[in-house]
Design a protein around this motif. Structure first.
Motif, PDB file in Angstrom:
ATOM      1  N   ILE A 204      43.071  20.427  44.557  1.00 31.83           N
ATOM      2  CA  ILE A 204      44.298  21.278  44.289  1.00 31.83           C
ATOM      3  C   ILE A 204      45.277  20.785  43.345  1.00 31.83           C
ATOM      4  CG2 ILE A 204      46.215  22.234  45.430  1.00 31.83           C
ATOM      5  CD1 ILE A 204      44.481  22.442  48.119  1.00 31.83           C
ATOM      6  N   ILE A 205      45.704  19.238  43.418  1.00 30.77           N
ATOM      7  CA  ILE A 205      46.762  18.724  42.558  1.00 30.77           C
ATOM      8  C   ILE A 205      46.388  18.733  41.188  1.00 30.77           C
ATOM      9  CG2 ILE A 205      47.882  16.534  42.079  1.00 30.77           C
ATOM     10  CD1 ILE A 205      47.927  16.006  44.809  1.00 30.77           C
ATOM     11  N   SER A 206      44.797  18.574  40.910  1.00 32.35           N
ATOM     12  CA  SER A 206      44.368  18.449  39.641  1.00 32.35           C
ATOM     13  C   SER A 206      44.252  19.906  38.822  1.00 32.35           C
ATOM     14  CB  SER A 206      42.861  17.821  39.733  1.00 32.35           C
ATOM     15  OG  SER A 206      42.941  16.426  40.211  1.00 32.35           O
ATOM     16  N   ASN A 207      43.872  20.688  39.701  1.00 30.63           N
ATOM     17  CA  ASN A 207      43.652  22.268  39.233  1.00 30.63           C
ATOM     18  C   ASN A 207      45.283  22.725  38.763  1.00 30.63           C
ATOM     19  OD1 ASN A 207      41.947  24.367  38.809  1.00 30.63           O
ATOM     20  ND2 ASN A 207      43.136  25.636  40.079  1.00 30.63           N
ATOM     21  N   LEU A 208      46.297  22.207  39.646  1.00 33.15           N
ATOM     22  CA  LEU A 208      47.752  22.843  39.256  1.00 33.15           C
ATOM     23  C   LEU A 208      48.227  21.997  37.875  1.00 33.15           C
ATOM     24  CD1 LEU A 208      50.087  24.251  39.933  1.00 33.15           C
ATOM     25  CD2 LEU A 208      51.073  22.119  41.314  1.00 33.15           C
TER      26      LEU A 208
ATOM     27  N   PHE B  18      55.328  29.881  38.007  1.00 26.34           N
ATOM     28  CA  PHE B  18      55.935  29.683  39.609  1.00 26.34           C
ATOM     29  C   PHE B  18      55.076  30.131  40.510  1.00 26.34           C
ATOM     30  CE2 PHE B  18      58.652  31.250  42.754  1.00 26.34           C
ATOM     31  CZ  PHE B  18      59.366  30.032  43.267  1.00 26.34           C
ATOM     32  N   ILE B  19      54.613  31.379  40.374  1.00 25.44           N
ATOM     33  CA  ILE B  19      53.629  32.068  41.238  1.00 25.44           C
ATOM     34  C   ILE B  19      52.397  31.455  41.714  1.00 25.44           C
ATOM     35  CG2 ILE B  19      52.426  34.119  41.801  1.00 25.44           C
ATOM     36  CD1 ILE B  19      54.495  35.679  40.194  1.00 25.44           C
ATOM     37  N   PHE B  20      51.862  31.079  40.471  1.00 21.60           N
ATOM     38  CA  PHE B  20      50.527  30.274  40.656  1.00 21.60           C
ATOM     39  C   PHE B  20      50.870  28.759  41.312  1.00 21.60           C
ATOM     40  CE2 PHE B  20      47.325  27.071  39.495  1.00 21.60           C
ATOM     41  CZ  PHE B  20      46.066  27.913  39.678  1.00 21.60           C
ATOM     42  N   SER B  21      51.872  28.204  40.984  1.00 16.62           N
ATOM     43  CA  SER B  21      52.282  26.693  41.635  1.00 16.62           C
ATOM     44  C   SER B  21      52.667  26.971  42.837  1.00 16.62           C
ATOM     45  CB  SER B  21      53.334  26.210  40.910  1.00 16.62           C
ATOM     46  OG  SER B  21      53.096  26.067  39.623  1.00 16.62           O
ATOM     47  N   ALA B  22      53.308  27.880  43.258  1.00 17.60           N
ATOM     48  CA  ALA B  22      53.567  28.095  44.759  1.00 17.60           C
ATOM     49  C   ALA B  22      52.232  28.374  45.573  1.00 17.60           C
ATOM     50  CB  ALA B  22      54.525  29.479  44.947  1.00 17.60           C
ATOM     51  N   ILE B  23      51.399  29.274  45.062  1.00 18.79           N
ATOM     52  CA  ILE B  23      50.089  29.451  45.855  1.00 18.79           C
ATOM     53  C   ILE B  23      49.428  28.370  46.021  1.00 18.79           C
ATOM     54  CG2 ILE B  23      47.783  30.582  45.652  1.00 18.79           C
ATOM     55  CD1 ILE B  23      49.349  33.008  44.152  1.00 18.79           C
ATOM     56  N   MET B  24      49.312  27.508  44.909  1.00 23.58           N
ATOM     57  CA  MET B  24      48.513  26.144  44.937  1.00 23.58           C
ATOM     58  C   MET B  24      49.346  25.143  46.176  1.00 23.58           C
ATOM     59  SD  MET B  24      45.667  26.193  43.322  1.00 23.58           S
ATOM     60  CE  MET B  24      45.461  27.504  44.100  1.00 23.58           C
ATOM     61  N   ILE B  25      50.598  24.968  46.042  1.00 25.42           N
ATOM     62  CA  ILE B  25      51.271  24.364  46.929  1.00 25.42           C
ATOM     63  C   ILE B  25      51.140  24.877  48.383  1.00 25.42           C
ATOM     64  CG2 ILE B  25      53.669  23.873  47.522  1.00 25.42           C
ATOM     65  CD1 ILE B  25      54.553  23.608  44.690  1.00 25.42           C
ATOM     66  N   VAL B  26      51.001  26.074  48.497  1.00 23.67           N
ATOM     67  CA  VAL B  26      50.946  26.545  49.815  1.00 23.67           C
ATOM     68  C   VAL B  26      49.628  26.093  50.411  1.00 23.67           C
ATOM     69  CG1 VAL B  26      50.455  28.548  51.335  1.00 23.67           C
ATOM     70  CG2 VAL B  26      52.583  28.696  49.838  1.00 23.67           C
ATOM     71  N   PHE B  27      48.584  26.246  49.472  1.00 22.30           N
ATOM     72  CA  PHE B  27      47.257  25.759  50.166  1.00 22.30           C
ATOM     73  C   PHE B  27      47.220  24.162  50.099  1.00 22.30           C
ATOM     74  CE2 PHE B  27      45.924  30.183  49.153  1.00 22.30           C
ATOM     75  CZ  PHE B  27      45.234  30.177  49.913  1.00 22.30           C
ATOM     76  N   LEU B  28      47.869  23.599  49.387  1.00 24.18           N
ATOM     77  CA  LEU B  28      47.927  22.141  49.338  1.00 24.18           C
ATOM     78  C   LEU B  28      48.660  21.720  50.773  1.00 24.18           C
ATOM     79  CD1 LEU B  28      47.806  19.129  47.949  1.00 24.18           C
ATOM     80  CD2 LEU B  28      49.995  19.620  47.104  1.00 24.18           C
ATOM     81  N   VAL B  29      49.720  22.330  51.115  1.00 24.68           N
ATOM     82  CA  VAL B  29      50.355  21.979  52.593  1.00 24.68           C
ATOM     83  C   VAL B  29      49.502  22.146  53.650  1.00 24.68           C
ATOM     84  CG1 VAL B  29      52.457  22.631  54.015  1.00 24.68           C
ATOM     85  CG2 VAL B  29      52.773  22.366  51.766  1.00 24.68           C
ATOM     86  N   ILE B  30      48.955  23.384  53.592  1.00 21.15           N
ATOM     87  CA  ILE B  30      47.892  23.591  54.630  1.00 21.15           C
ATOM     88  C   ILE B  30      46.625  22.597  54.703  1.00 21.15           C
ATOM     89  CG2 ILE B  30      46.071  25.473  55.446  1.00 21.15           C
ATOM     90  CD1 ILE B  30      47.690  27.648  53.961  1.00 21.15           C
ATOM     91  N   ASN B  31      46.283  22.162  53.477  1.00 24.25           N
ATOM     92  CA  ASN B  31      45.042  21.244  53.583  1.00 24.25           C
ATOM     93  C   ASN B  31      45.694  19.836  54.016  1.00 24.25           C
ATOM     94  OD1 ASN B  31      42.263  20.563  52.735  1.00 24.25           O
ATOM     95  ND2 ASN B  31      43.381  19.005  51.398  1.00 24.25           N
ATOM     96  N   ILE B  32      46.956  19.389  53.582  1.00 22.88           N
ATOM     97  CA  ILE B  32      47.491  18.106  54.241  1.00 22.88           C
ATOM     98  C   ILE B  32      47.726  18.355  55.628  1.00 22.88           C
ATOM     99  CG2 ILE B  32      49.527  16.683  54.019  1.00 22.88           C
ATOM    100  CD1 ILE B  32      49.842  17.525  51.033  1.00 22.88           C
TER     101      ILE B  32
END
Length: 297
Positions: free
Chosen positions: A187-191, A237-251
């Motif tokens: 997720i971090i790499s994709n962002l 911002f929108i794409f980063s927010a989506i990735m961060i949401v899934f990053l938080v879920i995964n963490i």
């Protein structure tokens, strides 16, 4: 060099990669969430099934079956010694006469030793004509022994299959953290790829004939406060927010990947057939003894 072509090609290639991996990552995180919930339910189901099987073991007549089989085999050994004068070791008699695999081997060996001592020609029991108690209870008793043996063996197979499932499940949940760590890095790499490979190249377009590649804070401010910069900021911002949401879920999944320790310990206990009953512990011990004895021969 045609800078328009260069930056647009980089942005298009990067966006394709980001899109493919983004779809994969989102699907994987959603599936991991569902899988985690499913495995939590599986733990409860496994524990309940284990308790159910343990109760079934307690309902079987292991003690009665072992006693009947032991009496039958000891009588045969006694008659064999008296009729054929054949003296084997206690272990050899145990292997040869196929005592109940669920019975206490040490106690059987002691009984065999007593039979040998009592039945040899120089013993008082032998001279007195002692032949032991009769265990012939007729065809009905024999049929009851056979029926109980079939029921016990059927239950044994069911428990062995169940413990195999528990062992496989324990291997799966112990490898969960590695899977979630890999997703976090993805997720971090994709962002990062999206911001550097898509947003940043697009910020240079369109490129004029007098364009020269340079980096300055003033240029960044001018781009940011332009319509182009605003649009790129919204998309980023929108794409980063989506990735961060899934990053938080995964963490969060990674942090709680260690299931309830008490429940996992119970699953681990019930993954060993010995923990269902002392008679099943005898089963494993006796099977190991027979295998080792056979290899020694």
């Amino acid at each position: 060099m045609d800078w328009n072509w260069f930056f647009s090609s980089i942005a298009q290639c990067s966006s394709a990669i980001v899109g493919i991996f983004g779809a994969f990552i989102i699907t994987k995180v959603i599936n991991s969430q569902a899988e985690y919930n499913s495995r939590e339910n599986k733990i409860d189901n496994f524990i309940n099934k284990s308790l159910f099987l343990k109760n079934k073991v307690e309902d079987r007549y292991f003690s009665w079956y072992n006693e009947r089989k032991r009496e039958e085999k000891l009588k045969k050994i006694r008659n064999n010694i008296r009729d054929r004068k054949e003296i084997l070791s206690c272990e050899e008699y145990y292997i040869k006469y196929n005592f109940s695999i669920y019975d206490d081997r040490n106690q059987i060996l002691k009984d065999i030793e007593n039979i040998i001592r009592e039945t040899t020609p120089d013993s008082n029991y032998y001279n007195a004509g002692y032949s032991g108690a009769s265990v012939d209870g007729g065809s009905q008793l024999n049929q009851n022994i056979i029926d109980e043996e079939e029921a016990i063996n059927k239950l044994k197979v069911e428990i062995i299959d169940h413990t195999r499932l528990l062992k496989d499940f324990l291997i799966q949940i112990r490898g969960e953290s590695k899977k979630y760590n890999l997703l976090t890095y993805s997720i971090i790499s994709n962002l990062i790829l999206f911001l550097i490979g898509v947003i940043y190249p697009l910020s240079f377009l369109p490129v004029g004939n007098s364009f020269s590649l340079s980096f300055s804070f003033e240029n960044m401010i001018n781009i940011l406060f332009s319509i182009k910069g605003f649009m790129l900021f919204i998309v980023g911002f929108i794409f980063s927010a989506i990735m961060i949401v899934f990053l938080v879920i995964n963490i969060k999944l990674n942090l709680k990947v260690d299931f309830d320790e008490d429940k996992v310990n119970k699953v681990e206990i019930y993954s060993d057939i010995k923990n269902y009953s002392p008679y099943l512990k005898n089963l494993i011990d006796n099977m190991n003894f027979i295998e080792e004895y056979s290899q020694a021969d």
